[in-house]
Design a protein around this motif. Structure first.
Motif, PDB file in Angstrom:
ATOM      1  N   HIS A 185       0.864  -1.171   0.000  1.00 59.84           N
ATOM      2  CA  HIS A 185       0.000   0.000   0.000  1.00 59.84           C
ATOM      3  C   HIS A 185       0.906   1.228   0.000  1.00 59.84           C
ATOM      4  N   SER A 186       0.342   2.405   0.050  1.00 62.27           N
ATOM      5  CA  SER A 186       1.149   3.615  -0.141  1.00 62.27           C
ATOM      6  C   SER A 186       2.276   3.758   0.878  1.00 62.27           C
ATOM      7  N   LEU A 187       2.039   3.508   2.150  1.00 64.12           N
ATOM      8  CA  LEU A 187       3.105   3.635   3.147  1.00 64.12           C
ATOM      9  C   LEU A 187       4.162   2.561   2.953  1.00 64.12           C
ATOM     10  N   PHE A 188       3.728   1.344   2.684  1.00 56.69           N
ATOM     11  CA  PHE A 188       4.681   0.257   2.463  1.00 56.69           C
ATOM     12  C   PHE A 188       5.508   0.513   1.211  1.00 56.69           C
ATOM     13  N   THR A 189       4.919   1.182   0.225  1.00 59.59           N
ATOM     14  CA  THR A 189       5.661   1.540  -0.989  1.00 59.59           C
ATOM     15  C   THR A 189       6.874   2.382  -0.641  1.00 59.59           C
ATOM     16  N   MET A 190       6.713   3.313   0.278  1.00 57.66           N
ATOM     17  CA  MET A 190       7.838   4.164   0.679  1.00 57.66           C
ATOM     18  C   MET A 190       8.926   3.324   1.352  1.00 57.66           C
ATOM     19  N   HIS A 191       8.532   2.378   2.191  1.00 60.02           N
ATOM     20  CA  HIS A 191       9.502   1.478   2.820  1.00 60.02           C
ATOM     21  C   HIS A 191      10.218   0.632   1.766  1.00 60.02           C
ATOM     22  N   LEU A 192       9.457   0.149   0.801  1.00 60.14           N
ATOM     23  CA  LEU A 192      10.023  -0.664  -0.272  1.00 60.14           C
ATOM     24  C   LEU A 192      11.034   0.137  -1.084  1.00 60.14           C
ATOM     25  N   ILE A 193      10.697   1.374  -1.406  1.00 62.92           N
ATOM     26  CA  ILE A 193      11.597   2.237  -2.172  1.00 62.92           C
ATOM     27  C   ILE A 193      12.895   2.469  -1.397  1.00 62.92           C
ATOM     28  N   LEU A 194      12.767   2.771  -0.119  1.00 64.50           N
ATOM     29  CA  LEU A 194      13.960   2.982   0.703  1.00 64.50           C
ATOM     30  C   LEU A 194      14.818   1.724   0.760  1.00 64.50           C
ATOM     31  N   PHE A 195      14.183   0.566   0.879  1.00 67.93           N
ATOM     32  CA  PHE A 195      14.922  -0.699   0.882  1.00 67.93           C
ATOM     33  C   PHE A 195      15.673  -0.884  -0.432  1.00 67.93           C
ATOM     34  N   ILE A 196      14.992  -0.683  -1.553  1.00 64.67           N
ATOM     35  CA  ILE A 196      15.604  -0.867  -2.870  1.00 64.67           C
ATOM     36  C   ILE A 196      16.806   0.064  -3.028  1.00 64.67           C
ATOM     37  N   GLU A 197      16.615   1.336  -2.678  1.00 68.80           N
ATOM     38  CA  GLU A 197      17.700   2.302  -2.830  1.00 68.80           C
ATOM     39  C   GLU A 197      18.899   1.943  -1.951  1.00 68.80           C
ATOM     40  N   LYS A 198      18.640   1.555  -0.722  1.00 67.56           N
ATOM     41  CA  LYS A 198      19.732   1.240   0.198  1.00 67.56           C
ATOM     42  C   LYS A 198      20.399  -0.089  -0.158  1.00 67.56           C
ATOM     43  N   GLU A 199      19.597  -1.103  -0.404  1.00 62.43           N
ATOM     44  CA  GLU A 199      20.121  -2.448  -0.668  1.00 62.43           C
ATOM     45  C   GLU A 199      20.986  -2.500  -1.922  1.00 62.43           C
ATOM     46  N   PHE A 200      20.583  -1.769  -2.965  1.00 63.05           N
ATOM     47  CA  PHE A 200      21.266  -1.856  -4.252  1.00 63.05           C
ATOM     48  C   PHE A 200      22.057  -0.590  -4.597  1.00 63.05           C
ATOM     49  N   SER A 201      22.101   0.356  -3.671  1.00 59.88           N
ATOM     50  CA  SER A 201      22.862   1.600  -3.861  1.00 59.88           C
ATOM     51  C   SER A 201      22.489   2.310  -5.158  1.00 59.88           C
ATOM     52  N   ILE A 202      21.184   2.474  -5.338  1.00 63.87           N
ATOM     53  CA  ILE A 202      20.668   3.193  -6.505  1.00 63.87           C
ATOM     54  C   ILE A 202      19.719   4.274  -6.020  1.00 63.87           C
ATOM     55  N   GLU A 203      19.380   5.175  -6.921  1.00 59.71           N
ATOM     56  CA  GLU A 203      18.403   6.212  -6.613  1.00 59.71           C
ATOM     57  C   GLU A 203      17.228   6.069  -7.566  1.00 59.71           C
ATOM     58  N   LEU A 204      16.033   6.016  -6.998  1.00 57.42           N
ATOM     59  CA  LEU A 204      14.836   5.900  -7.811  1.00 57.42           C
ATOM     60  C   LEU A 204      14.228   7.277  -8.014  1.00 57.42           C
ATOM     61  N   ASP A 205      13.699   7.506  -9.211  1.00 60.38           N
ATOM     62  CA  ASP A 205      13.034   8.749  -9.553  1.00 60.38           C
ATOM     63  C   ASP A 205      11.526   8.550  -9.433  1.00 60.38           C
ATOM     64  N   ASP A 206      10.783   9.648  -9.415  1.00 59.84           N
ATOM     65  CA  ASP A 206       9.328   9.563  -9.316  1.00 59.84           C
ATOM     66  C   ASP A 206       8.728   8.687 -10.410  1.00 59.84           C
ATOM     67  N   GLU A 207       9.269   8.794 -11.621  1.00 57.03           N
ATOM     68  CA  GLU A 207       8.717   8.008 -12.728  1.00 57.03           C
ATOM     69  C   GLU A 207       8.997   6.510 -12.557  1.00 57.03           C
ATOM     70  N   ASP A 208       9.969   6.156 -11.725  1.00 58.17           N
ATOM     71  CA  ASP A 208      10.261   4.744 -11.463  1.00 58.17           C
ATOM     72  C   ASP A 208       9.178   4.080 -10.615  1.00 58.17           C
ATOM     73  N   LEU A 209       8.412   4.871  -9.892  1.00 62.94           N
ATOM     74  CA  LEU A 209       7.409   4.316  -8.983  1.00 62.94           C
ATOM     75  C   LEU A 209       6.365   3.481  -9.713  1.00 62.94           C
ATOM     76  N   ASP A 210       6.066   3.838 -10.952  1.00 61.02           N
ATOM     77  CA  ASP A 210       5.106   3.062 -11.740  1.00 61.02           C
ATOM     78  C   ASP A 210       5.682   1.737 -12.205  1.00 61.02           C
ATOM     79  N   SER A 211       6.991   1.563 -12.027  1.00 61.77           N
ATOM     80  CA  SER A 211       7.677   0.362 -12.519  1.00 61.77           C
ATOM     81  C   SER A 211       7.908  -0.682 -11.442  1.00 61.77           C
ATOM     82  N   ILE A 212       7.267  -0.552 -10.296  1.00 61.56           N
ATOM     83  CA  ILE A 212       7.527  -1.507  -9.225  1.00 61.56           C
ATOM     84  C   ILE A 212       6.256  -2.214  -8.773  1.00 61.56           C
ATOM     85  N   LYS A 213       5.574  -2.810  -9.738  1.00 59.73           N
ATOM     86  CA  LYS A 213       4.334  -3.517  -9.418  1.00 59.73           C
ATOM     87  C   LYS A 213       4.552  -5.002  -9.139  1.00 59.73           C
TER      88      LYS A 213
END
Length: 84
Positions: free
Chosen positions: A41-69
């Motif tokens: 859900h929306s709050l968990f999405t933020m946790h997921l994004i933070l995990f992805i960025e930290k775990e893989f040392s990448i930065e996600l952009d706003d347009e990337d959010l539609d790509s994580i279904k």
């Protein structure tokens, strides 16, 4: 262009491990929509994004959010970001 060192399978395994930490132990198909399953859900999405960025040392952009279904979507996105 640098080469991606982490395999797509490793990325998928790490994503599944992440979900398991939240007691989401059911088998998640790699092409199943995580939102439609009610796992994200929306709050968990933020946790997921933070995990992805930290775990893989990448930065996600706003347009990337539609790509994580799905897990496959996330793995593809990470691989593409790592290859840049």
């Amino acid at each position: 262009m640098s080469k991606c060192i982490v395999s797509e399978k490793d990325i998928k395994d790490k994503i599944k491990e992440y979900f398991a930490r939240f007691r989401i132990n059911e088998e998640i198909g790699e092409d199943q929509d995580l939102y439609e399953l009610g796992l994200v859900h929306s709050l968990f999405t933020m946790h997921l994004i933070l995990f992805i960025e930290k775990e893989f040392s990448i930065e996600l952009d706003d347009e990337d959010l539609d790509s994580i279904k799905t897990i496959n979507d996330i793995a593809t996105l990470v691989v593409n970001k790592l290859e840049v």
